[in-house]
Structures are given as structure tokens and as C-alpha cells.
Design an enzyme around this catalytic site. Sequence first.
Site, PDB file in Angstrom:
ATOM      1  N   ASP A 266      49.275 -41.742   1.926  1.00  0.00           N
ATOM      2  CA  ASP A 266      50.236 -41.082   2.801  1.00  0.00           C
ATOM      3  C   ASP A 266      49.767 -41.055   4.250  1.00  0.00           C
ATOM      4  O   ASP A 266      50.573 -40.881   5.167  1.00  0.00           O
ATOM      5  CB  ASP A 266      50.493 -39.653   2.304  1.00  0.00           C
TER       6      ASP A 266
ATOM      7  N   LEU B 137      58.221 -34.680   6.027  1.00  0.00           N
ATOM      8  CA  LEU B 137      58.938 -35.331   7.130  1.00  0.00           C
ATOM      9  C   LEU B 137      58.139 -36.468   7.757  1.00  0.00           C
ATOM     10  O   LEU B 137      58.556 -37.037   8.768  1.00  0.00           O
ATOM     11  CB  LEU B 137      59.274 -34.298   8.207  1.00  0.00           C
ATOM     12  N   ARG B 138      56.989 -36.794   7.153  1.00  0.00           N
ATOM     13  CA  ARG B 138      56.177 -37.868   7.724  1.00  0.00           C
ATOM     14  C   ARG B 138      56.906 -39.209   7.655  1.00  0.00           C
ATOM     15  O   ARG B 138      56.728 -40.064   8.523  1.00  0.00           O
ATOM     16  CB  ARG B 138      54.835 -37.943   6.988  1.00  0.00           C
ATOM     17  N   GLY B 139      57.749 -39.374   6.642  1.00  0.00           N
ATOM     18  CA  GLY B 139      58.502 -40.614   6.517  1.00  0.00           C
ATOM     19  C   GLY B 139      59.444 -40.830   7.685  1.00  0.00           C
ATOM     20  O   GLY B 139      59.481 -41.907   8.288  1.00  0.00           O
TER      21      GLY B 139
END
Length: 345
Positions: free
Chosen positions: A197, A278-280
Amino acid sequence: MGQPFPFSAIVGQEEMKQALLIAAVDASIGGVMVFGDRGTGKSTAVRALAALLPPMSANVGCVYACDPATEQQWCADCRARSEHTALKAHRIPVPVVDLPLGATEDRVVGALDIERALADGVKAFEPGLLARANRGFLYVDEVNLLEDHLVDLLIDVAASGENLVEREGLSVRHPARFVLIGSGNPEEGELRPQLLDRFGLSVEVRTPTDLGARVAVVRRRDDFERDRTVFIEHWKKDDDRVRRHIVKARARLPAIGVPDSALERAAQLCMSLGTDGLRGELTLVRASRALAALAGDAVVGDDHLRRSASMSLRHRLRRDPLDDTGSTARVERAVAQLFGPGTAA
């Protein structure tokens, strides 16, 4: 170290090359994870890109290559020296540091000399690989086989941009901001989700199945090994063109607009795929902005989002027991549903 293979001479592997260019334009994206077969040019591409980048400015005498233009990010030694004299700057190549699988923790983070500290009262520190990689690239081949404690260490440093070494009540802190590039063969073990991730982009490379492509790879590599000087000179104009392209894209990046419509599209895509956190969305928007800068476009649009979706999101999907299709196919399907027919990559 010998001269690296020219970036422009790499045959195929367009997604990998695109992801590396995006990371070169915007280091805040978080690096690139490359999954694929052995012998598909993963390490060759990383070293080729680093050699392609223009030299960077650094403080003379600094082991961390601190940037003269960002004093707030200087190491303690540069700050201390600057109080007594004006620091000089020089141009150095962008560092590419290999982190071998068998590396000890001291070699990676650096070592404090406890005996000298006790005997002489001097805080002696031997910088490690993380120090050498500051402002450059840290390359970990077979990252899925890396020991767990080193994985945890990389996660912490990648998140903070600093390396903290503590031994027997002594501590040293130094900047460690680098583009993390990992590669691995999925058949040899999965990568821990916590580390996966942390990679902004994830790409897949495959052994070419086209006869012409395979012949071109073998011919170019053989020509390179037989006479590197002649081969590099032959590709110099192409590499210079890519270098100028990167420099211009970096200059354009701050001015690239991201309209609300693009943010909504990115959020809709991530919601439809069920990505965690919300990293995507953040990575998708940053990668699309870097693509726009590379293309010379003023604002992020659907085409940029479409082209960066797979590399930004494929490694952030939960396993779906009711859907046995691969993550890339799931992203492409969601992109087609949101943006209409077209190519996701």
C-alpha cells in the site's frame, strides 16, 4: 559501476516505463512496485531512468546530499555548518541505491559507535543505505522476500521521510526521502499488504510473446554488451529528448489544474472498486496530474485518469471470493463502466 542501458532503447514494457516517468516527475506519488518474470528489464529500467535524470544540486560535504534550496529539510550537520559559514553547492548524479535481501539492519539504517560515544563523548554515526538514497531511488529487488523487520522499517521511513536510529540512549535523525522502487516475482511469495500500500504505483511486466519484440530485445542487449560506447551514443538523442521532457513536465506540474469533475471521477472509480481509505484517490489524481504534465496538457481530464487507473489502483483492491478475475481486469472493467469504451492502460 558501468554505464547503464539507455532508457529509450528498452523494448516494450510501456506501462513500467510510464510509471517510472510519472515517479520521476512527481516523487510524492510514493514509488513504483514492479511485478513480473525474471529477465524482463525491471532493474535495467530503474537504473536507466536514474541515469537519464539531470544532475541535482547538493551541499558540498553532506553525506545526505541535502538540497541547498530547501533549508528546512537539511540534516543537523548542514544546519550546524551553515551557522559558521556559507555552504557551497555542487551538482551530483541522482543516487540509485540497491537494498540487498541479506542486508543487516545496521547496514540499512546506519550504525552508532557506542564505544566511541562512551569513551570520547562523540556521537559517531556511520550512515547506511537510507542515507545514501536520500533524494534519489532506493531499489529493492525481490522485495516480497525481504525480512519482516526491514519491511516495517521501510514503511516507517517511507511515511515520515526521516530515518531515526536509536541505540543505548543515543539517537541520530537524518532526512531519508527517496523514491522507493520494488520488484518481485509473484510466484515466489506475496508482498505484505502494509508495504504494498506504500507504493504509489504498481505495474505488471511479462516476457514478450511477440517474435519481433523478442528479437529486438536480444539484438539491442547484445549490441550494448559488445560496444557500450557506440550503443549509448546511438541512443543519446532519444535519451536527451526524454530528459528534456521530464524537466519540462516538472516545471509544468505545479500549474496543472485538477477540476472538481476529475476529483469526482476519481472518487467514483475508487468507490466502485471498494478500495480502502483515500490513498487510492490521492495517488490516482497525482499520477493523472503527472501524466498531464508529461503530455503538456493544462488540466487533468478523463484520458489521464483512464491511463493511470490500473497502475494506481490494482494493488489496492480487496479479494472478492465471488470474482476470480485479476485485479487489472477488475480495474479495466470499472474504468470502462465509468468512462465508456476505451483502453484503461
